[in-house]
Design an enzyme around this catalytic site. Sequence first.
Site, PDB file in Angstrom:
ATOM      1  N   LYS A 106       0.958  -1.081   0.125  1.00 47.62           N
ATOM      2  CA  LYS A 106      -0.046   0.070  -0.074  1.00 47.62           C
ATOM      3  C   LYS A 106       0.768   1.161   0.074  1.00 47.62           C
ATOM      4  CE  LYS A 106      -4.540   0.940   0.266  1.00 47.62           C
ATOM      5  NZ  LYS A 106      -5.716   0.008  -0.204  1.00 47.62           N
ATOM      6  N   GLY A 218     -20.607   7.160   2.677  1.00 48.58           N
ATOM      7  CA  GLY A 218     -19.591   7.514   1.790  1.00 48.58           C
ATOM      8  C   GLY A 218     -20.384   7.428   0.377  1.00 48.58           C
ATOM      9  N   GLY A 220     -18.165   8.357  -2.432  1.00 45.92           N
ATOM     10  CA  GLY A 220     -17.127   8.485  -3.666  1.00 45.92           C
ATOM     11  C   GLY A 220     -17.347   7.349  -4.403  1.00 45.92           C
ATOM     12  N   ASN A 221     -16.276   7.059  -5.188  1.00 51.54           N
ATOM     13  CA  ASN A 221     -16.247   5.876  -6.081  1.00 51.54           C
ATOM     14  C   ASN A 221     -16.884   4.824  -5.729  1.00 51.54           C
ATOM     15  OD1 ASN A 221     -15.575   4.521  -8.577  1.00 51.54           O
ATOM     16  ND2 ASN A 221     -13.616   4.150  -8.125  1.00 51.54           N
ATOM     17  N   ALA A 222     -16.564   4.129  -4.804  1.00 51.47           N
ATOM     18  CA  ALA A 222     -17.214   2.653  -4.465  1.00 51.47           C
ATOM     19  C   ALA A 222     -18.660   3.110  -3.937  1.00 51.47           C
ATOM     20  CB  ALA A 222     -16.517   2.113  -3.369  1.00 51.47           C
ATOM     21  N   GLY A 223     -18.964   4.003  -3.130  1.00 55.47           N
ATOM     22  CA  GLY A 223     -20.289   4.178  -2.785  1.00 55.47           C
ATOM     23  C   GLY A 223     -21.415   4.714  -4.073  1.00 55.47           C
TER      24      GLY A 223
HETATM   25  N1  GLU Z   1      -7.261   0.191  -3.801  1.00 53.63           N
HETATM   26  C1  GLU Z   1      -7.976  -1.038  -4.059  1.00 53.63           C
HETATM   27  C2  GLU Z   1      -7.959  -1.738  -2.643  1.00 53.63           C
HETATM   28  O1  GLU Z   1      -7.944  -1.280  -1.513  1.00 53.63           O
HETATM   29  C3  GLU Z   1      -7.430  -1.747  -5.212  1.00 53.63           C
HETATM   30  C4  GLU Z   1      -6.182  -2.006  -4.970  1.00 53.63           C
HETATM   31  C5  GLU Z   1      -5.673  -2.379  -6.463  1.00 53.63           C
HETATM   32  O2  GLU Z   1      -6.138  -2.366  -7.267  1.00 53.63           O
HETATM   33  O3  GLU Z   1      -4.260  -2.779  -6.403  1.00 53.63           O
HETATM   34  O4  GLU Z   1      -8.281  -2.957  -2.818  1.00 53.63           O
END
Ligand code: GLU
Length: 421
Positions: A106, A218, A220-223
């Site tokens: 990350k 939320g 954002g994109n996911a929500g």
């Molecule tokens: N950011 C997304 C996650 O937390 C995707 C990570 C990725 O695609 O490598 O799963």
Amino acid sequence: MTEELNPFKIAQAELASAAEIMGLDKAALQILMEPKRIITVNIPVRMHDGNVKMFTGFRVLYNDARGPGKGGIRYHPEESVDTVKALSAWMTWKCALANIPFGGAKGGVICDPKSMDEAELEDLSRGYIRALGRNIGPRVDIPAPDVYTNPQMMAWMMDEYSRIVGYDEFGVITGKPVGLGGSEGRFDSTAMGGMYVLREAAKLSGIDLGKSSIAIQGFGNAGMFAFEIATGIHGAKVVAVSDSRGGIYDPDGLDYNKLLEAKKSTGTVQGYGKGQKITNDQLIELDVDILIPAALENQITGQNAGNVKAKIVLELANGPVTLEADRILFERGVLDMPDFLVNSGGVIVSYFEWVQDIDGYYWTQDDVYKRLDTIITRSFNDLIETQKQYAKEGRKISPRTAAYIVAVGRVAKAMKSRGWY
Ligand code: GLU
């Protein structure tokens, strides 16, 4: 005693608890309790006022026993190394549960992207990649978008990395725009995956999604995509949503397009004009069938888990439920689907993107969704199967613990085969 809310302490406690239940080898646990590598970088950015500002960023490679590190990059004013460490651990378990050939990693940069212009964000994104240099790569560690980062930034980052190595390397990063090595379906893949999990979870608990009510924390994109898919495909009614400034509740259901307009014109979903204004905390405790935390960490804690009325909690965000809250929800019979299953659609389609980049052959959106459904439903079944096996021995474990047991078991097996312990 106040509950520990340091995300990395939570991640370690979750691992330790699962390790004890599954009887994990001590050496394996020791390796898995800490990240393999932590990189801190300081990035100079020329700001629009002519001054240079330094930004601090991190990249943590948690474990790469099952393949190169994988995980997004967050741009957030309150980013910290402990948050990035925790998220990199969760990426490790997420990729292992999905059974895709990646480890976990990350990244994060301490910045307020909302107050930065396009040129500053480009400079920051390129600077971050220059600072990391060959510590990332398609066979080393592959970043992706996350909180407040987007496909445009991934394109700049891919371009910067390609300049460093001297040739186009699309596979270094995922979540890129379609047409520049990106995959069809990647943008809404996190929400899409979550909705496949919701379909299975509803089946398991006998809930008719077409008659269900949903609250989403939320926008954002996911929500946002979760809203569209839950209403459009599952026929559910979304009665509450929120963003960082607060939420809006209407038991008759919210209108997606009107919400988008409100968010655009007023900067918050609270500008919706109808319904009742609520706080983020009130949203968690609403009387709905399904609660979808799709914002940040630590939203359902020991303090409010007892007041959750939803029958299913679908963790679309990373780390929204603390360990203590997980225990309380489980004891109360709430089906809490853990983050690293629910939101794994993003990284699963990132895996497809990486495969397509290496092959130079790109799939249709239909292909992507079908394969995503197959993989995430398999993960769901692995988790439920593990819960059943433990139940046969008279041991009741939560879905999160079951997910940990599957994921940690796979990583430990890879480490053992490699001879790491
Ligand atoms: N950011 C997304 C996650 O937390 C995707 C990570 C990725 O695609 O490598 O799963």
